[in-house]
Scaffold this motif. Structure first.
Motif, PDB file in Angstrom:
ATOM      1  N   LYS A 708       0.746  -1.466   0.035  1.00  0.00           N
ATOM      2  CA  LYS A 708       0.024  -0.105   0.062  1.00  0.00           C
ATOM      3  C   LYS A 708       0.795   1.219   0.014  1.00  0.00           C
ATOM      4  O   LYS A 708       0.520   2.275  -0.593  1.00  0.00           O
ATOM      5  CB  LYS A 708      -0.790   0.002   1.217  1.00  0.00           C
ATOM      6  CG  LYS A 708      -2.032   1.072   1.230  1.00  0.00           C
ATOM      7  CD  LYS A 708      -3.021   0.947   2.349  1.00  0.00           C
ATOM      8  CE  LYS A 708      -3.924   2.170   2.423  1.00  0.00           C
ATOM      9  NZ  LYS A 708      -4.814   2.050   3.491  1.00  0.00           N
ATOM     10  N   ALA A 711       2.214   2.001  -3.430  1.00  0.00           N
ATOM     11  CA  ALA A 711       1.161   2.491  -4.216  1.00  0.00           C
ATOM     12  C   ALA A 711       1.051   4.014  -4.121  1.00  0.00           C
ATOM     13  O   ALA A 711       0.856   4.661  -5.162  1.00  0.00           O
ATOM     14  CB  ALA A 711      -0.169   1.669  -4.205  1.00  0.00           C
ATOM     15  N   ARG A 712       0.935   4.405  -2.765  1.00  0.00           N
ATOM     16  CA  ARG A 712       0.924   5.581  -2.310  1.00  0.00           C
ATOM     17  C   ARG A 712       2.077   6.648  -2.845  1.00  0.00           C
ATOM     18  O   ARG A 712       1.916   7.818  -3.321  1.00  0.00           O
ATOM     19  CB  ARG A 712       0.544   5.920  -0.649  1.00  0.00           C
ATOM     20  CG  ARG A 712      -0.749   5.399  -0.274  1.00  0.00           C
ATOM     21  CD  ARG A 712      -0.956   5.710   1.044  1.00  0.00           C
ATOM     22  NE  ARG A 712      -0.769   7.063   1.513  1.00  0.00           N
ATOM     23  CZ  ARG A 712      -1.021   7.404   2.701  1.00  0.00           C
ATOM     24  NH1 ARG A 712      -1.195   6.785   3.583  1.00  0.00           N
ATOM     25  NH2 ARG A 712      -0.794   8.839   3.223  1.00  0.00           N
ATOM     26  N   LYS A 714       4.085   5.785  -5.200  1.00  0.00           N
ATOM     27  CA  LYS A 714       3.775   6.178  -6.771  1.00  0.00           C
ATOM     28  C   LYS A 714       2.698   7.183  -7.178  1.00  0.00           C
ATOM     29  O   LYS A 714       3.004   8.075  -7.942  1.00  0.00           O
ATOM     30  CB  LYS A 714       3.485   4.783  -7.500  1.00  0.00           C
ATOM     31  CG  LYS A 714       4.816   3.941  -7.644  1.00  0.00           C
ATOM     32  CD  LYS A 714       4.394   2.852  -8.479  1.00  0.00           C
ATOM     33  CE  LYS A 714       3.325   2.018  -8.072  1.00  0.00           C
ATOM     34  NZ  LYS A 714       2.839   0.744  -9.041  1.00  0.00           N
ATOM     35  N   ASP A 715       1.699   7.088  -6.390  1.00  0.00           N
ATOM     36  CA  ASP A 715       0.729   8.197  -6.707  1.00  0.00           C
ATOM     37  C   ASP A 715       1.291   9.518  -6.210  1.00  0.00           C
ATOM     38  O   ASP A 715       0.946  10.709  -7.061  1.00  0.00           O
ATOM     39  CB  ASP A 715      -0.654   8.102  -5.680  1.00  0.00           C
ATOM     40  CG  ASP A 715      -1.247   6.870  -6.165  1.00  0.00           C
ATOM     41  OD1 ASP A 715      -1.074   6.226  -7.462  1.00  0.00           O
ATOM     42  OD2 ASP A 715      -2.166   6.406  -5.554  1.00  0.00           O
ATOM     43  N   ALA A 716       1.967   9.792  -5.121  1.00  0.00           N
ATOM     44  CA  ALA A 716       2.554  10.891  -4.640  1.00  0.00           C
ATOM     45  C   ALA A 716       3.454  11.602  -5.809  1.00  0.00           C
ATOM     46  O   ALA A 716       3.606  12.836  -6.291  1.00  0.00           O
ATOM     47  CB  ALA A 716       3.126  10.840  -3.125  1.00  0.00           C
ATOM     48  N   GLN A 718       3.578  10.581  -8.868  1.00  0.00           N
ATOM     49  CA  GLN A 718       2.842  11.212  -9.990  1.00  0.00           C
ATOM     50  C   GLN A 718       2.256  12.538 -10.077  1.00  0.00           C
ATOM     51  O   GLN A 718       2.306  13.318 -10.874  1.00  0.00           O
ATOM     52  CB  GLN A 718       1.989  10.122 -10.413  1.00  0.00           C
ATOM     53  CG  GLN A 718       1.173  10.199 -11.738  1.00  0.00           C
ATOM     54  CD  GLN A 718       1.898   9.739 -12.710  1.00  0.00           C
ATOM     55  OE1 GLN A 718       2.720   8.714 -12.809  1.00  0.00           O
ATOM     56  NE2 GLN A 718       1.822  10.381 -13.791  1.00  0.00           N
ATOM     57  N   SER A 719       2.087  12.857  -8.871  1.00  0.00           N
ATOM     58  CA  SER A 719       1.346  14.437  -8.680  1.00  0.00           C
ATOM     59  C   SER A 719       2.137  15.280  -8.876  1.00  0.00           C
ATOM     60  O   SER A 719       1.827  16.481  -9.271  1.00  0.00           O
ATOM     61  CB  SER A 719       0.606  14.296  -7.311  1.00  0.00           C
ATOM     62  OG  SER A 719       1.411  14.264  -6.243  1.00  0.00           O
ATOM     63  N   VAL A 726       8.595   7.473 -10.193  1.00  0.00           N
ATOM     64  CA  VAL A 726       7.475   6.658 -10.266  1.00  0.00           C
ATOM     65  C   VAL A 726       8.169   5.389 -10.742  1.00  0.00           C
ATOM     66  O   VAL A 726       7.535   4.137 -10.223  1.00  0.00           O
ATOM     67  CB  VAL A 726       6.289   6.985 -11.085  1.00  0.00           C
ATOM     68  CG1 VAL A 726       5.298   6.080 -11.443  1.00  0.00           C
ATOM     69  CG2 VAL A 726       5.853   8.373 -10.433  1.00  0.00           C
ATOM     70  N   GLN A 815       0.841  14.193  -1.631  1.00  0.00           N
ATOM     71  CA  GLN A 815       0.600  14.312  -3.055  1.00  0.00           C
ATOM     72  C   GLN A 815       0.492  15.864  -3.238  1.00  0.00           C
ATOM     73  O   GLN A 815       0.255  16.650  -2.066  1.00  0.00           O
ATOM     74  CB  GLN A 815      -0.667  13.854  -3.655  1.00  0.00           C
ATOM     75  CG  GLN A 815      -0.658  12.330  -3.460  1.00  0.00           C
ATOM     76  CD  GLN A 815      -1.820  11.740  -4.132  1.00  0.00           C
ATOM     77  OE1 GLN A 815      -2.449  12.463  -4.942  1.00  0.00           O
ATOM     78  NE2 GLN A 815      -2.113  10.693  -4.014  1.00  0.00           N
TER      79      GLN A 815
END
Length: 818
Positions: A708, A711-712, A714-716, A718-719, A726, A815
């Motif tokens: 988890k 995943a977070r 990578k999202d951060a 990406q933002s 990433v 993010q």
């Protein structure tokens, strides 16, 4: 003074061979009871001080350092039991190696060997208080005032103060006691001189008047002044052929009369009444078995009641209800105090009796002198023996060392042998038969006797004056020393009291932030009262819980050490001293040590892994600043939860085709490390009040949590538009998922082997892939550079990063705001 870089222990206590790297930083040794933690503490104390507290002191019987410090298999070869430490000396900027062995514990090898380094090592050896166990800790809190004073002054190296104070007081009291017989001798000499001069009161005018009247008869000039060297016989020629009688009749009659009056006083009703009362009270004291042991027994009980903090008697180890034991011992102490009070009352009455005995001695001695010069000499053996009896009886009663001897004296007190009165009667008859001297001869006898008794008074006065001067000086010195030392100690304790209150309020700021305490020094005692929620000041054990008492003990110790060593307080060992601090204050204690003592290296032992996690989460110790012992046996000593040791041990089992042992060890290690993974990653696990989590509850939670977090992260990234980050996280995530998947496929075989269902059907070849898969999985949670487990930061509230200790891995979870 020092910081420990590393320690190597060989064949010492329960350790066969062990090296720990402290690196000059805080370090924790964690493990269940009996896994070897105390062996490391003993080794540290031994190499630094040459002693082991657990093997020395009262109650150790036949245990000795030389015989019992070596491992049991090396007890006949103590030279093999050795400890080596590498230390740094901050103020000298030197790194030093120190080595000791149990064969010659007083000697040590040191390199480099320079005078300034040796001085530092000697200072460390002189401060064994850097090693603190809970038993020692709680003594500062629950001890009696007198015992606490000893403990605290020993810690502060002020114990000589109390020793000097006690010796000065003892000297003062002894000199004061010596005055009594000397004062009696002066009084006896005054009485003798008054009788010789036939005056009522001794003063210069009366003496000169009486003497000059006799000198006029002999046609001698008057003496104008009486100085310390004046002779009353000055100018008096030696007598001619007509010699006076050997016994001065007039003086002898006066002396005999005075002797009869004194003997009558000795045997009078008043003395008999006092003697009877003293005899009854002495017999009552002697009838109490506690009275025979006196002060030594009282000290024994005082020490004992201070040590009553376990579930058994500190002397015989018989199990007791502690409150019952304390009550019994306190009752004995109360009895001893009452006996002491009664003894002092008896001693006061005895002073009257010893005074009359000394008076009797003084009054009978002139009679013995008269009898010896009589022609023929008069035998007075009974009187001489009675004088000796009065002297020895007076000494027995004055010292009162033996109640039995004192009772014997009192049973015969004032019993005047008939032979004594008979012999005095014979002397009286002899004196009465002596012809009266001529006026001139009587004057010569008068002056001769007066001079003799004046010389006796001068000598008695000289001795009494010298003794009084010594006693006055000794009392002044004792009182001044006590006053000055009390003032200095009061100032010292005031500083410690302030620091202690501050430290304790820090760790209890949620409920006792206004806490204060009173350290009250007074004549060899140190009172210690603490505030209880504004309701007043009480002893720590009165209302505070055991956990709070342990906290107080730690804070008092730290305050004392900070005052004692100041900037030199760079190292301390806390051996299970926090075992009863309640869970609500663990974090605060760790924060206190880190914040208030940033320049002190603490070596902490604990059997509670929760404590270890608090130390890590509060930053008191670094990720690699701890070792966890999982087991101990006599052949190998303590065994660590160490990746290298565990995987090597599993491989050893597999090489022996012992799959059962390999699988059991693997499962236990995975349970241990999964618990740490969940803690570091803040993984959600179903709550259990007993904290007995199983592998199936912990490891999947840790795996899921890290997935988890990836995943977070990578999202951060990406933002924020960090495509390369990433991609990098994706690579690491893929490797982790692959390792998790591989271990999942084989996990059932571990359970089969551990639960002994069909473990004997598995071979080394079956189980080796399982080991490899889980090893890869565990390592995928770690940073390849620092070897530390990844952790979520902060350890509470919203996570903002996943990172390792060295910082090479630092995954942002926040993010970008839209």
């Amino acid at each position: 003074m020092i910081r420990i870089e590393s320690i190597t222990i060989e064949e010492f206590r329960g350790v066969r061979k062990l090296t720990l790297e402290f690196k000059g930083k805080n370090f924790s040794i964690c493990g269940p009871n009996g896994t070897g933690k105390s062996g490391v503490v003993d080794a540290l104390e031994f190499v630094l001080t040459g002693n082991i507290s657990r093997l020395s002191g009262e109650g150790r019987g036949e245990i000795s350092l030389r015989q019992h410090a070596p491992h049991v298999d090396k007890r006949n070869d103590p030279a093999k039991a050795r400890v080596i430490v590498t230390v740094t000396i901050p103020h000298l900027k030197k790194t030093v190696t120190i080595e000791r062995d149990a064969k010659n514990p007083a000697f040590f090898k040191i390199s480099p060997n320079t005078p300034e380094i040796l001085e530092v090592v000697r200072q460390v050896a002189a401060h064994p208080e850097i090693m603190l166990s809970r038993r020692e800790l709680i003594r500062y809190v629950l001890a009696t005032p007198g015992k606490r004073n000893e403990e605290v002054q020993a810690l502060l190296h002020l114990d000589r103060i109390e020793e000097v104070r006690a010796n000065l007081l003892k000297i003062s009291n002894r000199l004061k006691r010596l005055l009594a017989p000397l004062e009696s001798a002066v009084k006896s000499a005054v009485d003798g001189l008054n009788r010789a001069l036939v005056i009522d009161q001794m003063n210069k005018e009366n003496i000169l008047t009486a003497v000059n009247a006799k000198r006029a008869i002999l046609h001698l000039p008057d003496i104008g002044d009486l100085t310390p060297t004046t002779s009353l016989k000055d100018g008096m020629a030696s007598p001619g052929p007509a010699k006076p009688q050997a016994v001065p009749k007039k003086q002898a009659i006066a002396d005999i009369g005075a002797a009869r009056e004194t003997l009558q006083e000795l045997g009078g009703e008043e003395m008999k009444k006092v003697a009877s009362s003293v005899l009854v009270e002495l017999k009552a004291l002697a009838g109490d078995p506690l009275a025979a042991s006196g002060v030594s027994l009282e000290n024994f009980y005082k020490i004992g009641i201070a040590l009553v903090n376990e579930e058994s008697c500190p002397f015989c180890e018989t199990e007791w209800d502690m409150e019952t034991l304390r009550t019994k011992v306190q009752a004995k102490l109360d009895r001893l105090k009452e006996l002491s009070r009664k003894r002092k009352e008896v001693e006061k009455k005895i002073q009257t009796l010893t005074a009359v005995l000394r008076k009797t001695q003084g009054i009978l001695n002139p009679l013995l002198q008269h009898a010896s010069v009589a022609k023929p000499a008069i035998e007075m053996e009974a009187v001489e023996e009675f004088v000796s009896t009065c002297r020895s009886s007076g000494q027995t009663l004055a010292n009162l060392h033996s109640l039995a001897d004192a009772i014997v004296v009192m049973e015969d007190f004032a019993a005047l042998p008939k032979k004594v009165t008979d012999e005095i009667g014979k002397l009286e008859e002899h004196v009465a038969a002596i012809p009266d001297a001529t006026k001139q001869d009587a004057a010569r006898e008068f002056l001769t006797i007066a001079q003799e008794r004046l010389d006796v008074w001068r000598e008695a006065r000289r001795k009494e004056h010298a003794a009084r001067t010594k006693a006055t000086q000794a009392k002044f010195l004792s009182d001044t020393y006590a006053k000055v030392s009390d003032e200095l100690l009061a100032g010292l304790y005031a500083e410690v009291e302030k620091d202690f209150s501050h430290l304790y309020s820090v760790i209890n700021r949620n409920d006792e932030k206004t806490f204060s305490a009173n350290l009250i020094p007074s004549m060899g005692k140190l009172g210690f009262n603490v505030d209880f929620y504004g309701r007043g000041f009480f002893p720590p054990g009165a209302y505070h819980s055991e956990g709070h008492q342990d906290g107080m003990g730690l804070c008092l110790y730290l305050a004392l050490m900070r005052h004692l060593q100041k900037d030199g307080f760079t190292f301390a060992v806390l051996d299970d001293v926090l075992m009863s601090v309640d869970t609500g204050h663990r974090r605060e204690v760790c924060a206190l040590l880190k914040k208030e003592f940033p320049n002190t290296q603490f070596i902490l032992t604990t059997h509670d892994p929760i404590w270890l996690r608090h130390m890590k989460s509060e930053g008191l110790i670094a990720g690699r600043g701890a070792v966890q012992f999982r087991a101990w046996n006599v052949d190998f000593g303590p065994t660590q939860w160490d990746d290298r040791d565990v995987w090597a041990e599993i491989e050893d089992y597999l090489n022996k085709n012992d799959v059962r042992s390999a699988a059991a060890l693997l499962r236990h290690y995975l349970e241990y490390t999964s618990s740490e993974l969940c803690h570091r990653l803040r993984a959600p696990v179903e709550f259990r009040a007993d904290a007995q989590f199983q592998l199936g509850e912990l490891l999947p939670a840790a795996v899921g949590r890290l997935k988890k977090m990836f995943a977070r992260a990578k999202d951060a990234a990406q933002s924020w538009g960090y495509k390369e980050i990433v991609a990098a996280i994706g690579v690491r995530e893929a490797a982790f998922v692959e390792a998790a998947t591989a271990s999942n496929v084989e996990q059932w075989q571990v359970n089969v082997a551990v639960h002994y269902n069909v473990w004997d059907n598995l071979t080394k070849e079956d189980f080796a892939p399982v080991v490899k898969a889980f090893r890869n999985l565990v390592e995928s949670f770690n940073c390849a550079d620092c070897g530390e487990i990844l952790r979520v930061s902060p350890d509470r509230e919203t996570p903002d990063s996943v990172r390792c200790d060295c910082g090479k891995i630092n995954l942002n979870l926040r993010q970008k705001k839209a």
